[in-house]
Scaffold this active site. Structure first.
Site, PDB file in Angstrom:
ATOM      1  N   ASP A   1       0.855  -1.194   0.000  1.00 20.64           N
ATOM      2  CA  ASP A   1       0.000   0.000   0.000  1.00 20.64           C
ATOM      3  C   ASP A   1       0.888   1.241   0.000  1.00 20.64           C
ATOM      4  O   ASP A   1       2.002   1.200   0.551  1.00 20.64           O
ATOM      5  CB  ASP A   1      -0.832   0.082   1.287  1.00 20.64           C
ATOM      6  CG  ASP A   1      -1.785  -1.077   1.441  1.00 20.64           C
ATOM      7  OD1 ASP A   1      -2.099  -1.718   0.432  1.00 20.64           O
ATOM      8  OD2 ASP A   1      -2.192  -1.328   2.594  1.00 20.64           O
TER       9      ASP A   1
HETATM   10  N1  URA Z   1      -1.162  -5.813   3.923  1.00 21.41           N
HETATM   11  C1  URA Z   1      -1.589  -4.533   3.941  1.00 21.41           C
HETATM   12  O1  URA Z   1      -2.585  -4.230   4.570  1.00 21.41           O
HETATM   13  N2  URA Z   1      -0.880  -3.636   3.251  1.00 21.41           N
HETATM   14  C2  URA Z   1       0.227  -3.926   2.567  1.00 21.41           C
HETATM   15  O2  URA Z   1       0.838  -3.047   1.962  1.00 21.41           O
HETATM   16  C3  URA Z   1       0.661  -5.261   2.557  1.00 21.41           C
HETATM   17  C4  URA Z   1      -0.054  -6.189   3.253  1.00 21.41           C
END
Ligand code: URA
Length: 260
Positions: free
Chosen positions: A125
């Site tokens: 993310d």
């Molecule tokens: N899980 C999440 O919530 N975000 C990420 O970037 C990777 C795994």
């Protein structure tokens, strides 16, 4: 299928025998792949620690095709194709997990200092920082992200405490999300300062926002998230915004993790 077809298929499995002076000497190929000096590589061969296409090789003069032959040292595959590249980057928070961004936001390309075209292995993310692998090895990248290989990823998540004693047990048993159950493979409290608790959680899932969704559903929304390990590769002390090449050993471990 008639008998002749069967025979033809069998014939294609065995590599064609190599002429005496065709190919490159094994110790040279190993040395160029970063295993060590030629002398050291000869020692490895002599000690029976090198396999070519699954067979132990003891002969120093053995010639191989670095583009086609599969070479293992101590059970770890050695990448011998000269153009292959393997890096890790510590993606800072606020950077998108793509190699460019139409909207002009910072992307991985802002941190990659090599001329080759690389692909990122999976995504994080924008708000998550941490380890992203970069490579031009399509098959490895495909396997590392495909659910059939279930490669584990480890995250550090900051949540607000207090947390119940059985939180780890609950997460390992599984949390029901709108797109199905998700189970943690491992869970532990990493650090605690007052009500700020840092938990380490390992999953072999690649679904979007999976750690954030899982912890929110369990009652503990994530305040900050970082990925610290991808399969056998650890982020270690690499600072946000920095990148480094993987070692020969790390590449071999990645191959091993996905049966290559
Ligand atoms: N899980 C999440 O919530 N975000 C990420 O970037 C990777 C795994």
């Amino acid at each position: 299928m008639n008998e002749n077809e069967g025979a033809r298929r069998d014939e294609t499995i065995e590599p064609a025998p190599r002429a005496e002076n065709e190919g490159v000497r094994l110790q040279k190929v190993l040395a160029e792949a970063g295993i060590g000096s030629r002398r050291h590589c000869e020692e490895l061969i002599g000690e029976g620690r090198v396999k070519v296409n699954g067979k132990e090789v003891f002969r120093f003069g053995e010639r191989v095709d670095p583009r086609r032959d599969v070479i293992h040292v101590d059970g770890r595959r050695v990448e011998t194709r000269a153009e292959m590249r393997y890096y890790m980057v510590n993606k800072p928070r606020g950077v998108v997990s793509t190699m460019s961004d139409e909207r002009g936001r910072k992307s991985l390309a802002d941190y990659v200092e090599v001329p080759e075209r690389l692909f990122h292995v999976g995504r994080l993310d924008t708000d998550t920082e941490g380890l992203i692998l970069l490579t031009n090895d399509g098959e490895l990248s495909h396997r590392l992200t495909h659910p059939s290989w279930g490669v584990e990823k480890t995250y550090l998540a900051e949540i607000h405490g207090p947390i119940p004693r059985d939180l780890g047990k609950r997460l390992r048993a599984g949390v029901r999300l709108e797109d199905g159950l998700v189970k943690a493979d491992k869970f532990r409290i990493f650090d605690q300062v007052g009500k700020r608790i840092l938990v380490e959680i390992t999953l072999h899932e690649g679904r979007k926002h999976i750690v954030r969704r899982m912890l929110k559903e369990a009652g503990f929304p994530v305040q900050q998230l970082a990925r610290i390990q991808f399969g056998p590769i650890k982020l270690g002390m690499l600072k946000p915004g920095n990148m480094r090449a993987l070692t020969v050993r790390e590449v071999g471990e990645l191959y091993k993790a996905v049966d290559l």
